[in-house]
Structure formats: structure tokens, C-alpha cells
Design an enzyme around this catalytic site. Structure first.
Site, PDB file in Angstrom:
ATOM      1  N   SER A  37       1.015  -1.439   0.071  1.00  0.00           N
ATOM      2  CA  SER A  37       0.440  -0.390  -0.429  1.00  0.00           C
ATOM      3  C   SER A  37       1.085   0.929  -0.042  1.00  0.00           C
ATOM      4  O   SER A  37       0.116   2.459  -0.529  1.00  0.00           O
ATOM      5  CB  SER A  37      -1.398  -0.227   1.334  1.00  0.00           C
ATOM      6  OG  SER A  37      -0.157   0.025   2.117  1.00  0.00           O
ATOM      7  N   GLY A  68      -1.836  -4.058   1.124  1.00  0.00           N
ATOM      8  CA  GLY A  68      -1.758  -5.551   2.488  1.00  0.00           C
ATOM      9  C   GLY A  68      -0.653  -6.349   1.692  1.00  0.00           C
ATOM     10  O   GLY A  68      -0.858  -7.560   2.271  1.00  0.00           O
ATOM     11  N   ASN A 100       3.952  -5.399   5.490  1.00  0.00           N
ATOM     12  CA  ASN A 100       3.209  -6.730   5.849  1.00  0.00           C
ATOM     13  C   ASN A 100       4.351  -7.951   6.079  1.00  0.00           C
ATOM     14  O   ASN A 100       3.324  -8.852   5.972  1.00  0.00           O
ATOM     15  CB  ASN A 100       2.310  -6.405   5.002  1.00  0.00           C
ATOM     16  CG  ASN A 100       1.461  -5.627   4.645  1.00  0.00           C
ATOM     17  OD1 ASN A 100       1.434  -5.247   5.177  1.00  0.00           O
ATOM     18  ND2 ASN A 100       1.510  -4.844   3.101  1.00  0.00           N
ATOM     19  N   ASP A 221      -2.738   6.653   9.741  1.00  0.00           N
ATOM     20  CA  ASP A 221      -1.987   6.199  11.053  1.00  0.00           C
ATOM     21  C   ASP A 221      -0.167   6.360  10.455  1.00  0.00           C
ATOM     22  O   ASP A 221       0.082   7.572   9.724  1.00  0.00           O
ATOM     23  CB  ASP A 221      -1.636   4.643  10.568  1.00  0.00           C
ATOM     24  CG  ASP A 221      -1.879   4.956   9.140  1.00  0.00           C
ATOM     25  OD1 ASP A 221      -1.137   4.845   8.973  1.00  0.00           O
ATOM     26  OD2 ASP A 221      -2.719   3.786   8.460  1.00  0.00           O
ATOM     27  N   HIS A 224      -0.047   5.161   6.227  1.00  0.00           N
ATOM     28  CA  HIS A 224       0.384   5.478   5.382  1.00  0.00           C
ATOM     29  C   HIS A 224       0.363   7.198   4.370  1.00  0.00           C
ATOM     30  O   HIS A 224      -0.723   7.653   5.660  1.00  0.00           O
ATOM     31  CB  HIS A 224      -0.786   5.194   5.050  1.00  0.00           C
ATOM     32  CG  HIS A 224      -1.354   3.180   5.029  1.00  0.00           C
ATOM     33  ND1 HIS A 224      -1.708   2.749   5.760  1.00  0.00           N
ATOM     34  CD2 HIS A 224      -0.858   2.377   4.071  1.00  0.00           C
ATOM     35  CE1 HIS A 224      -1.133   1.290   5.834  1.00  0.00           C
ATOM     36  NE2 HIS A 224      -1.028   1.135   4.622  1.00  0.00           N
TER      37      HIS A 224
END
Ligand SMILES: *[C@@H]1O[C@H](CO)[C@@H](O)[C@H](O)[C@H]1NC(C)=O
Length: 265
Positions: A37, A68, A100, A221, A224
Site C-alpha cells: 500500500s 496489504g 506486511n 496512521d 500511510h
């Protein structure tokens, strides 16, 4: 007046000339992007840096990043295979994962976590009710990288972007193990691969910007970025590339090194 056979032979010649490979303009090299992402295009408050790369390059860019994903899930879902099928000689593939890939395979395997380790270790896990063999982060990148190189492509393995390094209040950036792994994967893929320390260059720009401006680039967050943040993160990549002489993208970057934000390290 030429005879029918000579017209036919002229036509024949013309057909031959047209079907010869160099009768066609040379296909532009294409840049493919594989990542998560932080690289992928998103709509809404946040987006990934791959959206901005095309503005700095004179080559077509195909952003195959998807939110993801990890080195493992990008592999297992056949997404590297898709790019391996698409690439032609001298195409360039930028690979950047890490956000991830951490975590633990137990008690629940989320399908993304890699087997811990820097080499050829394997883990046996249960995912979706099936017993699966999970490889390490470097192993997934090396497998993909070698397959891309076998098709004549060049590979740029890039370290992951940092989470907001001002999150704690004071600036802290220490590269995660995925930076070390990315560098080692590039070396092991061989001379058709190079490493770009995107994480370090991004952290350096955020350090110079200071807490308030950096925080503003992370609207939801610590991972991102807003579109403005993605633009900064892209600049860090281009700067890192230019500071290293351009690598496989030498001659295809529109910007001069001094014209891009950041400092060479
Ligand atoms: C390079 O220049 C273009 C304008 O020509 C600009 O849109 C882009 O943001 C610049 N890239 C970087 C990395 O500064």
C-alpha cells in the site's frame, strides 16, 4: 511497365521488410512496480508513492503494487509471475516490501508473514486450513528477481519506507531487518539487480522537515501517507537513485540530482 512477377517480388520484399523485427520502432522500456500500500495507488486520504514516479521518468511506469501484500503473498497470489510474464529485455522492475512481512506465523498465519531468517530457511505453517511451506523474505525476492533477470529485466530492490519517524515526539529511525534483507537480496540476484535505500532517504527528508510538517503527511496512521506525503516519499526514491548515479534508470530521470529534495548520503 513492370511485369506481374516483378510486382509480386517487390510486394514480397516489402512484406519481408515489414516483418523483420527492426522495421518496427524499438519498444520503450517499461518500469514495473511491485509493492504494498505504501507504493500502490489508493483513493481517499492516503496514497502510495508509485503514483508520483511517472512524473520524474521518461519511461512508461506500470504500478502493480497492491495494498496489504507482502513478499510472500505477492508471490503466492501469482503477482510476481504476472510481471515475469510481462517483462521484456531491459524492462526495469522496482520491488519494495516489508510493511506486511513481519509478525508471527503462530498462533494464526495471516498469509503474509514470512518465515523468519535471512536465507533458505523454510517454515511449515497452516494457512486457510492447508499446510504450506513459507520462505524467508530474501528468498521470495531472490526467486522473483532471478526469474525477472532470466527474462532480461533489471531489478531494483528498494528498502521499505519508514513509519512516521516523529511518532514518539522525537525523531527516531532505525532501519528494520527488511532493509538489510533487501540489500542482501539485491546482491544475491546479481549484477542485473541493484539496491536503493529508499527508507533512509525518506527518513532523512522527514528529519529535515521536522515533526509538525511530517505528522501532517500521515493523516490516518503512522504508515500511510497523504498524496503530498507520497510525493515526498517518491522524491526520496528519485534522490536516492540519482545520488547513486541513476543505476538502471540512468538517462531516464527527468530531474537533475540537485533539483530533487534531499541530500545525498
Ligand atoms: C521532476 O520534475 C518534474 C517536472 O518536470 C516534477 O513534476 C517532478 O516532481 C520532479 N521530480 C522530483 C523527484 O523532484
Amino acid at each position: 511497365m513492370p511485369s506481374i512477377p516483378s510486382i509480386l517480388s517487390l510486394l514480397g520484399l516489402a512484406t519481408t521488410a515489414l516483418s523483420a523485427p527492426n522495421a518496427y520502432p524499438k519498444r520503450a522500456q517499461t518500469v514495473y512496480m511491485a509493492g504494498d500500500s505504501t507504493m500502490a495507488k489508493a483513493s481517499g486520504a492516503t496514497t502510495g508513492w508509485g503514483v508520483y514516479l511517472p512524473y520524474s521518468l521518461s519511461l512508461p511506469v506500470v504500478n502493480k503494487a497492491i495494498g496489504g501484500r507482502s513478499a510472500r503473498s505477492f508471490t503466492v497470489e501469482g503477482r510476481f509471475d504476472e510481471i515475469i510474464k510481462l517483462v521484456q529485455p531491459n524492462d526495469i522492475v522496482i520491488i519494495e516490501f516489508g510493511h506486511n512481512d513481519g509478525g508471527s506465523l503462530t498462533p494464526t498465519d495471516n498469509g503474509r508473514t514470512d518465515c523468519p531468517g535471512a536465507g533458505s530457511e523454510t517454515c511449515t505453517s497452516t494457512y486457510n486450513g492447508q499446510t504450506v511451506t513459507v520462505l524467508t523474505y530474501p528468498a521470495y525476492l531472490i526467486n522473483a528477481g532471478k526469474a525477472l533477470v532470466a527474462k532480461g529485466a533489471k531489478v531494483i530492490v528498494s528498502s521499505p519506507t519508514p513509519n512516521n519517524p516523529w511518532e514518539s515526539g522525537t525523531f527516531t529511525y532505525s532501519p528494520s531487518r527488511f532493509t538489510t534483507y533487501s540489500k542482501s537480496a539485491a546482491q544475491q540476484i546479481g549484477s542485473s539487480a541493484m539496491f536503493v535505500d529508499h527508507g533512509q532517504y525518506t527518513a532523512n527528508i522527514f528529519k529535515t522537515m521536522g515533526k509538525a510538517k511530517t505528522d501532517a503527511l500521515f493523516p490516518s496512521d503512522h504508515t500511510h501517507t497523504s498524496p503530498a506525503g507520497a510525493d515526498v516519499v517518491n522524491k526520496a526514491f528519485v534522490k536516492a537513485l540519482l545520488c547513486g548515479g541513476g543505476g538502471f534508470l540512468k538517462g531516464f530521470v527527468k530531474n537533475a540530482t540537485e533539483g530533487v529534495e534531499g541530500v545525498c548520503v
